[in-house]
Design an enzyme around this catalytic site. Structure first.
Site, PDB file in Angstrom:
ATOM      1  N   ASP A 105       0.830  -1.199   0.000  1.00  0.00           N
ATOM      2  CA  ASP A 105       0.000   0.000   0.000  1.00  0.00           C
ATOM      3  C   ASP A 105       0.873   1.262   0.000  1.00  0.00           C
ATOM      4  O   ASP A 105       1.991   1.238   0.511  1.00  0.00           O
ATOM      5  CB  ASP A 105      -0.876  -0.046   1.263  1.00  0.00           C
ATOM      6  CG  ASP A 105      -2.146   0.772   1.118  1.00  0.00           C
ATOM      7  OD1 ASP A 105      -2.340   1.394   0.061  1.00  0.00           O
ATOM      8  OD2 ASP A 105      -2.935   0.777   2.075  1.00  0.00           O
ATOM      9  N   GLY A 106       0.348   2.340  -0.561  1.00  0.00           N
ATOM     10  CA  GLY A 106       1.005   3.654  -0.447  1.00  0.00           C
ATOM     11  C   GLY A 106       1.712   4.155  -1.697  1.00  0.00           C
ATOM     12  O   GLY A 106       2.422   5.159  -1.630  1.00  0.00           O
ATOM     13  N   ASN A 107       1.491   3.483  -2.818  1.00  0.00           N
ATOM     14  CA  ASN A 107       2.149   3.917  -4.060  1.00  0.00           C
ATOM     15  C   ASN A 107       1.647   5.286  -4.528  1.00  0.00           C
ATOM     16  O   ASN A 107       2.444   6.148  -4.887  1.00  0.00           O
ATOM     17  CB  ASN A 107       1.914   2.886  -5.163  1.00  0.00           C
ATOM     18  CG  ASN A 107       2.425   1.517  -4.764  1.00  0.00           C
ATOM     19  OD1 ASN A 107       3.613   1.282  -4.726  1.00  0.00           O
ATOM     20  ND2 ASN A 107       1.518   0.619  -4.412  1.00  0.00           N
ATOM     21  N   GLY A 108       0.322   5.460  -4.512  1.00  0.00           N
ATOM     22  CA  GLY A 108      -0.267   6.732  -4.932  1.00  0.00           C
ATOM     23  C   GLY A 108       0.176   7.869  -4.018  1.00  0.00           C
ATOM     24  O   GLY A 108       0.546   8.955  -4.487  1.00  0.00           O
ATOM     25  N   TRP A 146       2.879   8.039  -2.197  1.00  0.00           N
ATOM     26  CA  TRP A 146       4.306   8.281  -2.418  1.00  0.00           C
ATOM     27  C   TRP A 146       4.493   9.249  -3.585  1.00  0.00           C
ATOM     28  O   TRP A 146       5.268  10.189  -3.506  1.00  0.00           O
ATOM     29  CB  TRP A 146       5.003   6.944  -2.699  1.00  0.00           C
ATOM     30  CG  TRP A 146       6.472   7.027  -2.979  1.00  0.00           C
ATOM     31  CD1 TRP A 146       7.483   6.932  -2.063  1.00  0.00           C
ATOM     32  CD2 TRP A 146       7.104   7.171  -4.264  1.00  0.00           C
ATOM     33  NE1 TRP A 146       8.708   7.015  -2.687  1.00  0.00           N
ATOM     34  CE2 TRP A 146       8.505   7.166  -4.043  1.00  0.00           C
ATOM     35  CE3 TRP A 146       6.632   7.304  -5.577  1.00  0.00           C
ATOM     36  CZ2 TRP A 146       9.431   7.290  -5.085  1.00  0.00           C
ATOM     37  CZ3 TRP A 146       7.545   7.430  -6.609  1.00  0.00           C
ATOM     38  CH2 TRP A 146       8.927   7.426  -6.356  1.00  0.00           C
ATOM     39  N   ASN A 206     -10.239  -2.672  -6.961  1.00  0.00           N
ATOM     40  CA  ASN A 206      -9.417  -1.687  -7.664  1.00  0.00           C
ATOM     41  C   ASN A 206      -9.966  -1.273  -9.036  1.00  0.00           C
ATOM     42  O   ASN A 206      -9.533  -0.267  -9.603  1.00  0.00           O
ATOM     43  CB  ASN A 206      -7.968  -2.171  -7.822  1.00  0.00           C
ATOM     44  CG  ASN A 206      -7.201  -2.175  -6.498  1.00  0.00           C
ATOM     45  OD1 ASN A 206      -6.292  -2.973  -6.308  1.00  0.00           O
ATOM     46  ND2 ASN A 206      -7.575  -1.294  -5.572  1.00  0.00           N
ATOM     47  N   ARG A 263       1.651  -5.070   6.173  1.00  0.00           N
ATOM     48  CA  ARG A 263       0.952  -4.038   5.406  1.00  0.00           C
ATOM     49  C   ARG A 263       1.707  -2.731   5.542  1.00  0.00           C
ATOM     50  O   ARG A 263       2.009  -2.300   6.660  1.00  0.00           O
ATOM     51  CB  ARG A 263      -0.497  -3.859   5.862  1.00  0.00           C
ATOM     52  CG  ARG A 263      -1.220  -2.812   5.000  1.00  0.00           C
ATOM     53  CD  ARG A 263      -2.715  -2.807   5.115  1.00  0.00           C
ATOM     54  NE  ARG A 263      -3.291  -1.929   4.110  1.00  0.00           N
ATOM     55  CZ  ARG A 263      -4.567  -1.912   3.749  1.00  0.00           C
ATOM     56  NH1 ARG A 263      -5.407  -2.745   4.319  1.00  0.00           N
ATOM     57  NH2 ARG A 263      -5.009  -1.076   2.822  1.00  0.00           N
ATOM     58  N   ARG A 313      -5.601  -2.527   8.434  1.00  0.00           N
ATOM     59  CA  ARG A 313      -6.795  -3.314   8.094  1.00  0.00           C
ATOM     60  C   ARG A 313      -6.368  -4.480   7.202  1.00  0.00           C
ATOM     61  O   ARG A 313      -5.300  -4.461   6.614  1.00  0.00           O
ATOM     62  CB  ARG A 313      -7.789  -2.462   7.281  1.00  0.00           C
ATOM     63  CG  ARG A 313      -8.361  -1.278   7.985  1.00  0.00           C
ATOM     64  CD  ARG A 313      -9.431  -0.642   7.106  1.00  0.00           C
ATOM     65  NE  ARG A 313      -8.873  -0.052   5.887  1.00  0.00           N
ATOM     66  CZ  ARG A 313      -8.296   1.138   5.826  1.00  0.00           C
ATOM     67  NH1 ARG A 313      -8.188   1.869   6.917  1.00  0.00           N
ATOM     68  NH2 ARG A 313      -7.819   1.607   4.682  1.00  0.00           N
ATOM     69  N   ILE A 314      -7.284  -5.457   7.038  1.00  0.00           N
ATOM     70  CA  ILE A 314      -6.992  -6.620   6.203  1.00  0.00           C
ATOM     71  C   ILE A 314      -7.560  -6.433   4.788  1.00  0.00           C
ATOM     72  O   ILE A 314      -7.068  -7.029   3.831  1.00  0.00           O
ATOM     73  CB  ILE A 314      -7.545  -7.911   6.865  1.00  0.00           C
ATOM     74  CG1 ILE A 314      -6.893  -8.104   8.257  1.00  0.00           C
ATOM     75  CG2 ILE A 314      -7.290  -9.139   6.004  1.00  0.00           C
ATOM     76  CD1 ILE A 314      -5.374  -8.112   8.270  1.00  0.00           C
ATOM     77  N   GLU A 367       1.125 -13.790  12.160  1.00  0.00           N
ATOM     78  CA  GLU A 367       1.598 -12.606  12.875  1.00  0.00           C
ATOM     79  C   GLU A 367       1.420 -11.416  11.936  1.00  0.00           C
ATOM     80  O   GLU A 367       1.622 -11.543  10.726  1.00  0.00           O
ATOM     81  CB  GLU A 367       3.095 -12.753  13.215  1.00  0.00           C
ATOM     82  CG  GLU A 367       3.425 -13.894  14.147  1.00  0.00           C
ATOM     83  CD  GLU A 367       3.004 -13.633  15.587  1.00  0.00           C
ATOM     84  OE1 GLU A 367       2.707 -12.465  15.951  1.00  0.00           O
ATOM     85  OE2 GLU A 367       2.961 -14.608  16.355  1.00  0.00           O
TER      86      GLU A 367
HETATM   87  C1  V07 Z   1       1.525  -3.812  -9.549  1.00  0.00           C
HETATM   88  C2  V07 Z   1       3.377  -2.602  -8.392  1.00  0.00           C
HETATM   89  C3  V07 Z   1       3.528  -3.020  -6.951  1.00  0.00           C
HETATM   90  C4  V07 Z   1       2.728  -2.150  -6.007  1.00  0.00           C
HETATM   91  C5  V07 Z   1       1.266  -2.405  -6.061  1.00  0.00           C
HETATM   92  C6  V07 Z   1       0.461  -1.831  -7.177  1.00  0.00           C
HETATM   93  C7  V07 Z   1       1.159  -1.634  -8.467  1.00  0.00           C
HETATM   94  C8  V07 Z   1       3.808  -6.406  -9.989  1.00  0.00           C
HETATM   95  C9  V07 Z   1       2.683  -6.922 -10.591  1.00  0.00           C
HETATM   96  C10 V07 Z   1       2.504  -8.227 -11.149  1.00  0.00           C
HETATM   97  C11 V07 Z   1       1.292  -8.879 -11.007  1.00  0.00           C
HETATM   98  C12 V07 Z   1       1.093 -10.136 -11.530  1.00  0.00           C
HETATM   99  C13 V07 Z   1       2.120 -10.734 -12.148  1.00  0.00           C
HETATM  100  C14 V07 Z   1       3.336 -10.119 -12.293  1.00  0.00           C
HETATM  101  C15 V07 Z   1       3.525  -8.858 -11.802  1.00  0.00           C
HETATM  102  C16 V07 Z   1       1.708  -5.950 -10.479  1.00  0.00           C
HETATM  103  C17 V07 Z   1      -0.306  -4.938 -10.635  1.00  0.00           C
HETATM  104  C18 V07 Z   1       0.207  -3.829  -9.967  1.00  0.00           C
HETATM  105  C19 V07 Z   1      -1.708  -4.980 -11.083  1.00  0.00           C
HETATM  106  F1  V07 Z   1       1.937 -11.990 -12.629  1.00  0.00           F
HETATM  107  N1  V07 Z   1       3.566  -5.193  -9.543  1.00  0.00           N
HETATM  108  N2  V07 Z   1       2.271  -4.893  -9.838  1.00  0.00           N
HETATM  109  N3  V07 Z   1       0.436  -5.986 -10.881  1.00  0.00           N
HETATM  110  N4  V07 Z   1       2.019  -2.729  -8.860  1.00  0.00           N
END
Ligand code: V07
Length: 248
Positions: free
Chosen positions: A25-28, A30, A73, A196, A202-203, A215
């Site tokens: 969490d927290g990419n947006g 950041w 999402n 998290r 939260r879950i 844990e």
């Molecule tokens: C996503 C990067 C990490 C932060 C969370 C949101 C953005 C890796 C994947 C991914 C997913 C499936 C896969 C291989 C890579 C990914 C989404 C978003 C939707 F088989 N990062 N990442 N998928 N973020």
């Protein structure tokens, strides 16, 4: 209380959690703090995924589950959703050679059939390209939601009962676990440690059945800022809790 690294030092020779699950969490946030578009945070978040995958694998973690995209999402702006659906493609275009070098096997759980074709293809190719690897399982939760997962499991079991393949008394924790998306993870289905980031505690519909005995480690750090030292801090806290149980 904020747990400091020096309070619960990580020890490489102590127990390492077999299964670590992370809500990234927290990419947006950041990105917004840096006056960048939200998608810049997702892009940086993907680099964190690569970094943490390598480190977890080298520490001896058996399964690393990452919550990449929830069934909620889709409600985000279309542009952001399109960008997110491109990330698995970019991720594997740039990272599969490393995954093979590290002996990491890719697994994906979630409602994959609802993903755009190019995303689904990238995911299937990564699973195929890494299927012979015998090391850590990198398990992405993609278009995943725990309540939906449990409803689907319940329906599957109900059908088996209806078709006389299972009796009501045979519905146990084991048969139920077998009907969940995590069944492919075998004896490591349940996370030992759930992390998290970004201060939310939260879950949010993630692995509700599987976290019964996990844990929890919550940190204020935003996912793009998460690194090897924070992972070790979380494991250090996990180890300290286990030391306490070991004394009983
Ligand atoms: C996503 C990067 C990490 C932060 C969370 C949101 C953005 C890796 C994947 C991914 C997913 C499936 C896969 C291989 C890579 C990914 C989404 C978003 C939707 F088989 N990062 N990442 N998928 N973020």
């Amino acid at each position: 209380m904020v747990e400091q690294a020096n309070e619960f030092p990580f020890q490489a020779n102590e127990v390492i959690p077999n299964h670590i699950a992370i809500i990234m969490d927290g990419n947006g946030r950041w990105a917004q703090r840096k006056f960048l578009p939200r998608v810049a945070g997702h892009k940086e978040g993907m680099n964190t995924v690569k970094k943490i995958t390598k480190h977890a694998s080298r520490l001896g973690v058996k399964v690393l589950t990452l919550y990449a995209f929830s069934t909620e999402n889709w409600k985000r702006p279309t542009d952001e959703v399109s960008f997110l659906m491109q990330l698995p493609v970019d991720f594997f275009d740039t990272f599969v050679p490393d995954l093979i070098k590290e002996n990491v096997k890719v697994n994906v759980m979630g409602f994959v059939d609802q993903l755009p074709v190019h995303t689904k293809k990238a995911v299937e190719k990564a699973i195929e390209d890494t299927k012979n690897n015998t090391g850590m399982i990198l398990n992405f939760a993609l278009n995943y939601g725990s309540r939906s997962e449990m409803l689907e499991a319940t329906k599957l079991i109900a059908k088996k009962v209806q078709e006389n393949q299972l009796t009501v008394d045979e519905i146990t924790e084991e048969t139920y676990s077998e009907a969940l998306m995590t069944h492919t993870l075998g004896k490591y289905q349940d996370p030992d440690l759930l992390i998290r980031t970004s201060g939310e505690e939260r879950i949010s519909n993630f692995l509700l059945w599987q976290i019964a005995y996990s844990e929890f480690y919550f940190t204020q750090i935003l996912w793009p800022d998460f690194d090897e030292s924070v992972l070790e801090m979380a494991i250090g806290v996990y180890q300290s809790r286990h030391r306490r149980f070991g004394g009983l």
